[in-house]
Design an enzyme around this catalytic site. Sequence first.
Site, short mmCIF file in Angstrom:
data_model
loop_
_atom_site.label_atom_id
_atom_site.label_comp_id
_atom_site.label_asym_id
_atom_site.label_seq_id
_atom_site.Cartn_x
_atom_site.Cartn_y
_atom_site.Cartn_z
N LYS A 116 0.82 -1.23 0.00
CA LYS A 116 0.00 0.00 0.00
C LYS A 116 0.85 1.28 0.00
O LYS A 116 0.48 2.26 -0.61
CB LYS A 116 -0.96 0.01 1.19
CG LYS A 116 -2.07 -1.03 1.08
CD LYS A 116 -3.02 -0.95 2.26
CE LYS A 116 -3.98 -2.13 2.27
NZ LYS A 116 -4.89 -2.11 3.40
N ASP B 108 -9.67 2.48 2.93
CA ASP B 108 -9.70 1.85 4.27
C ASP B 108 -10.20 2.86 5.30
O ASP B 108 -10.87 2.48 6.28
CB ASP B 108 -8.30 1.38 4.68
CG ASP B 108 -7.90 0.08 4.00
OD1 ASP B 108 -8.79 -0.62 3.48
OD2 ASP B 108 -6.69 -0.22 3.97
P1 NAP Z 1 0.77 -4.52 9.16
O1 NAP Z 1 1.07 -3.18 8.59
O2 NAP Z 1 1.63 -5.68 8.81
O3 NAP Z 1 0.73 -4.36 10.78
C1 NAP Z 1 0.55 -5.47 11.59
C2 NAP Z 1 0.35 -4.99 13.03
O4 NAP Z 1 0.10 -6.13 13.86
C3 NAP Z 1 1.58 -4.30 13.61
O5 NAP Z 1 1.18 -3.30 14.52
C4 NAP Z 1 2.27 -5.46 14.34
O6 NAP Z 1 3.11 -5.06 15.40
C5 NAP Z 1 1.07 -6.17 14.91
N1 NAP Z 1 1.37 -7.55 15.25
C6 NAP Z 1 1.64 -8.57 14.40
N2 NAP Z 1 1.87 -9.72 15.09
C7 NAP Z 1 1.76 -9.40 16.41
C8 NAP Z 1 1.90 -10.14 17.62
N3 NAP Z 1 2.20 -11.45 17.62
N4 NAP Z 1 1.69 -9.49 18.79
C9 NAP Z 1 1.37 -8.18 18.82
N5 NAP Z 1 1.24 -7.42 17.71
C10 NAP Z 1 1.43 -8.02 16.51
O7 NAP Z 1 -0.69 -4.97 8.78
P2 NAP Z 1 -1.99 -4.02 8.60
O8 NAP Z 1 -2.17 -3.66 7.19
O9 NAP Z 1 -1.92 -2.93 9.62
O10 NAP Z 1 -3.15 -5.05 8.95
C11 NAP Z 1 -3.35 -5.48 10.30
C12 NAP Z 1 -4.59 -6.34 10.34
O11 NAP Z 1 -5.73 -5.50 10.05
C13 NAP Z 1 -4.59 -7.42 9.24
O12 NAP Z 1 -4.11 -8.61 9.74
C14 NAP Z 1 -6.03 -7.51 8.82
O13 NAP Z 1 -6.63 -8.60 9.48
C15 NAP Z 1 -6.68 -6.24 9.33
N6 NAP Z 1 -7.16 -5.45 8.20
C16 NAP Z 1 -8.48 -5.52 7.95
C17 NAP Z 1 -9.03 -4.81 6.91
C18 NAP Z 1 -10.51 -4.89 6.68
O14 NAP Z 1 -10.98 -4.49 5.61
N7 NAP Z 1 -11.26 -5.38 7.64
C19 NAP Z 1 -8.21 -3.99 6.10
C20 NAP Z 1 -6.84 -3.92 6.39
C21 NAP Z 1 -6.33 -4.67 7.44
P3 NAP Z 1 4.68 -4.73 15.13
O15 NAP Z 1 4.72 -3.33 14.62
O16 NAP Z 1 5.29 -4.90 16.47
O17 NAP Z 1 5.17 -5.75 14.13
#
Ligand code: NAP
Length: 293
Positions: free
Chosen positions: A72, A108
């Site tokens: 993104k 989003d």
């Molecule tokens: P991202 O940029 O990869 O960020 C992932 C986040 O999760 C980071 O803050 C990461 O922390 C944290 N994390 C991962 N594993 C963890 C663990 N074991 N313990 C604690 N924190 C952890 O991904 P993103 O784009 O923000 O997406 C995050 C989630 O949002 C996705 O998995 C998805 O399910 C959801 N999402 C949903 C939609 C929707 O339309 N509903 C759209 C976009 C995303 P660190 O910084 O410490 O790595």
Amino acid sequence: MNVLPSAATRLLVLLGDPVSHSLSPTFQNAAVRAAALDAVYVALRCSAGSLPELLRAIARAGGAGNVTVPHKQLAAATVERRTEAVERTGACNTFWFESGEIWGDNTDVTGIAHALHALPGAPSTGARVLLLGAGGAAHAALDALIGQGAREVVLLNRTAARTELLRDRFAGSSTTTLRAVNCKEDLSGDEFDLVINSTSLGLHADDPLPLSPGSGIRFRAALDLVYRPEETPWVRAVRSGGVPASDGMNMLLYQGAAAFERWWGRPAPIHAMQASLPRSFPDEEISLASHGR
Ligand code: NAP
């Protein structure tokens, strides 16, 4: 009405890695069918190296699409015209070609704003919110919260440096107070109007809850941005404590509906899109008020 692909069929794509789990082809093709449009939506797994060329070629050939993890930010740098949401969040999840230029939006933000609106018990303006996570979804969530006039947003993420980057990106842009904290224990006894989980915890069945019931943190409503075919364990745990909670299905639906509007310049057939999702979910009011560019 079904429209078979023709020589004039418009190509809509999802670019990301991975993409095979995505529900976007399901509900975007349902939207295309419901609106009797000549288009097809497909998911293309692609590397960062090939994303810019692919995105530009598809847009310039009259196509359009979405971009998902992990591209993104790269998409935001690739498009030629950015909506304010892209400028603010540094991320683009929707692109199309218009007036000789490749446009990018971050729907989003729209998706989260609508999911908050549909959440039973969600606060309106002046809310105190705990935002878990600091990745791409957290950027969109914080933008939506600021747009809705949150009074204070407390940011908490596993990696503290990313929390600070998130705070610094939005600091000073509004009257919303932003506070970064390092651990849940710092918030024990604290009270929030809303908690949002934007970490990826909950995607896998054996993940720990993003916030356990014994944390000592009290809140009146919860929004989990994670979605699965069934509701997430955190949503179920929060609800069993009598607190209203919803998962990320509404966000998914509404970001897709806003993208549809960008591509086609007409309202999305939201009921057809919702009906195509693997489970029905509570929605108090299905209405799509577009965010301006
Ligand atoms: P991202 O940029 O990869 O960020 C992932 C986040 O999760 C980071 O803050 C990461 O922390 C944290 N994390 C991962 N594993 C963890 C663990 N074991 N313990 C604690 N924190 C952890 O991904 P993103 O784009 O923000 O997406 C995050 C989630 O949002 C996705 O998995 C998805 O399910 C959801 N999402 C949903 C939609 C929707 O339309 N509903 C759209 C976009 C995303 P660190 O910084 O410490 O790595």
